[in-house]
Design a protein around this motif. Sequence first.
Motif, PDB file in Angstrom:
ATOM      1  N   GLU A  64      51.276  41.461  49.490  1.00 34.69           N
ATOM      2  CA  GLU A  64      50.470  42.623  49.082  1.00 34.69           C
ATOM      3  C   GLU A  64      50.099  42.745  47.334  1.00 34.69           C
ATOM      4  OE1 GLU A  64      53.698  46.035  49.164  1.00 34.69           O
ATOM      5  OE2 GLU A  64      53.105  45.542  51.048  1.00 34.69           O
ATOM      6  N   TRP A  65      50.967  42.141  46.732  1.00 25.42           N
ATOM      7  CA  TRP A  65      50.669  41.593  45.347  1.00 25.42           C
ATOM      8  C   TRP A  65      49.505  41.070  45.062  1.00 25.42           C
ATOM      9  CZ3 TRP A  65      55.719  40.509  42.240  1.00 25.42           C
ATOM     10  CH2 TRP A  65      56.640  41.809  42.279  1.00 25.42           C
ATOM     11  N   PHE A  66      48.984  40.219  45.934  1.00 26.43           N
ATOM     12  CA  PHE A  66      47.919  39.374  45.704  1.00 26.43           C
ATOM     13  C   PHE A  66      46.500  39.830  46.567  1.00 26.43           C
ATOM     14  CE2 PHE A  66      51.583  36.780  45.306  1.00 26.43           C
ATOM     15  CZ  PHE A  66      51.506  36.017  44.303  1.00 26.43           C
ATOM     16  N   LYS A  67      46.593  41.123  47.093  1.00 25.20           N
ATOM     17  CA  LYS A  67      45.270  41.784  47.430  1.00 25.20           C
ATOM     18  C   LYS A  67      44.515  42.168  46.454  1.00 25.20           C
ATOM     19  CE  LYS A  67      47.273  42.552  52.102  1.00 25.20           C
ATOM     20  NZ  LYS A  67      48.026  43.482  52.877  1.00 25.20           N
ATOM     21  N   ALA A  68      43.457  42.402  46.785  1.00 24.67           N
ATOM     22  CA  ALA A  68      42.256  42.948  45.537  1.00 24.67           C
ATOM     23  C   ALA A  68      42.555  44.425  45.136  1.00 24.67           C
ATOM     24  CB  ALA A  68      41.002  42.782  46.228  1.00 24.67           C
ATOM     25  N   GLY A  69      42.774  44.472  43.991  1.00 26.35           N
ATOM     26  CA  GLY A  69      43.163  45.999  43.438  1.00 26.35           C
ATOM     27  C   GLY A  69      44.493  46.046  43.175  1.00 26.35           C
ATOM     28  N   SER A  70      45.468  45.337  43.550  1.00 25.36           N
ATOM     29  CA  SER A  70      46.956  45.708  43.382  1.00 25.36           C
ATOM     30  C   SER A  70      47.166  45.605  42.134  1.00 25.36           C
ATOM     31  CB  SER A  70      47.634  44.775  44.413  1.00 25.36           C
ATOM     32  OG  SER A  70      47.806  43.548  43.907  1.00 25.36           O
ATOM     33  N   GLY A  71      46.781  44.487  41.488  1.00 26.65           N
ATOM     34  CA  GLY A  71      46.974  44.201  39.986  1.00 26.65           C
ATOM     35  C   GLY A  71      48.471  43.705  39.505  1.00 26.65           C
ATOM     36  N   LYS A  72      49.146  43.345  40.608  1.00 23.79           N
ATOM     37  CA  LYS A  72      50.555  42.774  40.475  1.00 23.79           C
ATOM     38  C   LYS A  72      50.409  40.955  40.464  1.00 23.79           C
ATOM     39  CE  LYS A  72      54.139  45.561  40.238  1.00 23.79           C
ATOM     40  NZ  LYS A  72      55.015  45.583  39.314  1.00 23.79           N
ATOM     41  N   GLY A  73      49.363  40.449  41.186  1.00 28.80           N
ATOM     42  CA  GLY A  73      49.309  39.046  41.500  1.00 28.80           C
ATOM     43  C   GLY A  73      48.082  38.491  41.594  1.00 28.80           C
ATOM     44  N   VAL A  74      47.692  37.356  41.034  1.00 26.62           N
ATOM     45  CA  VAL A  74      46.657  36.533  41.360  1.00 26.62           C
ATOM     46  C   VAL A  74      46.996  35.318  41.959  1.00 26.62           C
ATOM     47  CG1 VAL A  74      44.600  35.624  40.354  1.00 26.62           C
ATOM     48  CG2 VAL A  74      45.488  37.910  39.281  1.00 26.62           C
ATOM     49  N   LEU A  75      46.244  34.933  43.005  1.00 25.55           N
ATOM     50  CA  LEU A  75      46.312  33.666  43.513  1.00 25.55           C
ATOM     51  C   LEU A  75      45.172  32.846  43.276  1.00 25.55           C
ATOM     52  CD1 LEU A  75      47.925  31.314  45.317  1.00 25.55           C
ATOM     53  CD2 LEU A  75      46.825  32.600  47.382  1.00 25.55           C
ATOM     54  N   ASN A  76      45.299  31.592  42.450  1.00 25.10           N
ATOM     55  CA  ASN A  76      44.021  30.946  42.016  1.00 25.10           C
ATOM     56  C   ASN A  76      44.255  29.685  42.844  1.00 25.10           C
ATOM     57  OD1 ASN A  76      43.081  32.573  39.962  1.00 25.10           O
ATOM     58  ND2 ASN A  76      44.284  31.773  38.720  1.00 25.10           N
ATOM     59  N   THR A  77      43.229  29.005  43.611  1.00 27.02           N
ATOM     60  CA  THR A  77      43.397  27.632  44.190  1.00 27.02           C
ATOM     61  C   THR A  77      42.146  26.807  43.692  1.00 27.02           C
ATOM     62  OG1 THR A  77      41.963  28.793  45.944  1.00 27.02           O
ATOM     63  CG2 THR A  77      44.452  28.822  46.467  1.00 27.02           C
ATOM     64  N   TYR A  78      42.672  25.592  43.752  1.00 22.22           N
ATOM     65  CA  TYR A  78      41.699  24.567  43.081  1.00 22.22           C
ATOM     66  C   TYR A  78      41.460  23.376  43.908  1.00 22.22           C
ATOM     67  CZ  TYR A  78      43.052  27.061  38.880  1.00 22.22           C
ATOM     68  OH  TYR A  78      43.327  27.968  38.011  1.00 22.22           O
ATOM     69  N   LYS A  79      40.205  22.732  44.094  1.00 22.04           N
ATOM     70  CA  LYS A  79      39.885  21.960  44.842  1.00 22.04           C
ATOM     71  C   LYS A  79      40.220  20.563  44.265  1.00 22.04           C
ATOM     72  CE  LYS A  79      35.709  23.974  46.884  1.00 22.04           C
ATOM     73  NZ  LYS A  79      33.851  23.813  46.956  1.00 22.04           N
ATOM     74  N   THR A  80      40.292  20.477  43.209  1.00 20.27           N
ATOM     75  CA  THR A  80      40.663  19.253  42.317  1.00 20.27           C
ATOM     76  C   THR A  80      42.098  19.148  42.358  1.00 20.27           C
ATOM     77  OG1 THR A  80      40.536  20.321  40.246  1.00 20.27           O
ATOM     78  CG2 THR A  80      38.642  19.293  40.903  1.00 20.27           C
ATOM     79  N   PRO A  81      42.934  17.835  42.357  1.00 23.54           N
ATOM     80  CA  PRO A  81      44.279  18.184  42.148  1.00 23.54           C
ATOM     81  C   PRO A  81      44.665  18.969  41.234  1.00 23.54           C
ATOM     82  CG  PRO A  81      43.124  15.823  42.568  1.00 23.54           C
ATOM     83  CD  PRO A  81      42.056  16.582  42.088  1.00 23.54           C
ATOM     84  N   VAL A  82      45.703  19.482  41.400  1.00 25.61           N
ATOM     85  CA  VAL A  82      46.492  20.310  40.306  1.00 25.61           C
ATOM     86  C   VAL A  82      47.880  20.391  40.613  1.00 25.61           C
ATOM     87  CG1 VAL A  82      46.026  22.617  41.700  1.00 25.61           C
ATOM     88  CG2 VAL A  82      46.307  22.645  39.428  1.00 25.61           C
ATOM     89  N   THR A  83      48.626  20.310  39.549  1.00 26.57           N
ATOM     90  CA  THR A  83      50.196  20.574  39.476  1.00 26.57           C
ATOM     91  C   THR A  83      50.362  21.930  39.822  1.00 26.57           C
ATOM     92  OG1 THR A  83      50.465  18.555  38.140  1.00 26.57           O
ATOM     93  CG2 THR A  83      52.524  20.146  38.468  1.00 26.57           C
ATOM     94  N   PRO A  84      50.975  22.449  40.550  1.00 30.30           N
ATOM     95  CA  PRO A  84      51.267  23.972  40.976  1.00 30.30           C
ATOM     96  C   PRO A  84      52.147  24.408  39.968  1.00 30.30           C
ATOM     97  CG  PRO A  84      51.833  22.627  43.174  1.00 30.30           C
ATOM     98  CD  PRO A  84      51.684  21.766  41.990  1.00 30.30           C
ATOM     99  N   TYR A  85      51.918  25.713  39.467  1.00 33.24           N
ATOM    100  CA  TYR A  85      52.574  26.409  38.643  1.00 33.24           C
ATOM    101  C   TYR A  85      52.274  27.937  38.773  1.00 33.24           C
ATOM    102  CZ  TYR A  85      48.499  26.835  35.449  1.00 33.24           C
ATOM    103  OH  TYR A  85      47.110  27.096  34.880  1.00 33.24           O
ATOM    104  N   MET A  86      53.058  28.869  38.133  1.00 33.44           N
ATOM    105  CA  MET A  86      52.753  30.177  38.109  1.00 33.44           C
ATOM    106  C   MET A  86      53.069  30.589  36.666  1.00 33.44           C
ATOM    107  SD  MET A  86      56.319  31.828  39.786  1.00 33.44           S
ATOM    108  CE  MET A  86      57.994  31.084  39.359  1.00 33.44           C
TER     109      MET A  86
END
Length: 132
Positions: A64-86
């Motif tokens: 629920e932190w990643f739902k729109a409007g919560s302000g606690k979390g953002v989930l960015n996804t990338y089509k290109t290869p990416v090393t996962p990080y937070m």
Amino acid sequence: MKKTILLTAVFLVCAALLFGAEGSDNSIVYRNIKVYKVYAHPDAYIIMYYTNSMDLGQVTVPTEWFKAGSGKGVLNTYKTPVTPYMTLQYTDGAFTKIILNMPLRRTDIAWETMNQTADTAAAKQKDTLKLE
């Protein structure tokens, strides 16, 4: 020529003072942490991350932190290869936001699906994030 240089210098000093006053909030700190794997569950993300000593740590974050409007979390996804990080954001020393940067495809090795019957009740009660 001297007037142009003097006027340019005065303009640069004024601009630096003007823009420096707006962005002088030193109370926000960001911390980037490399992610090993994220276990997705309908109620939470269980994030396995590398600690400073290259051991693995674990943290559970409510979806629920990643739902729109919560302000606690953002989930960015990338089509290109990416090393996962937070990226963790702290304001005045207190946790305020998590930004999770992951590959788009859920079939990527960084993503794993957790059994829906797994207990994630502890994640529902959290309002802050503390790493191990």
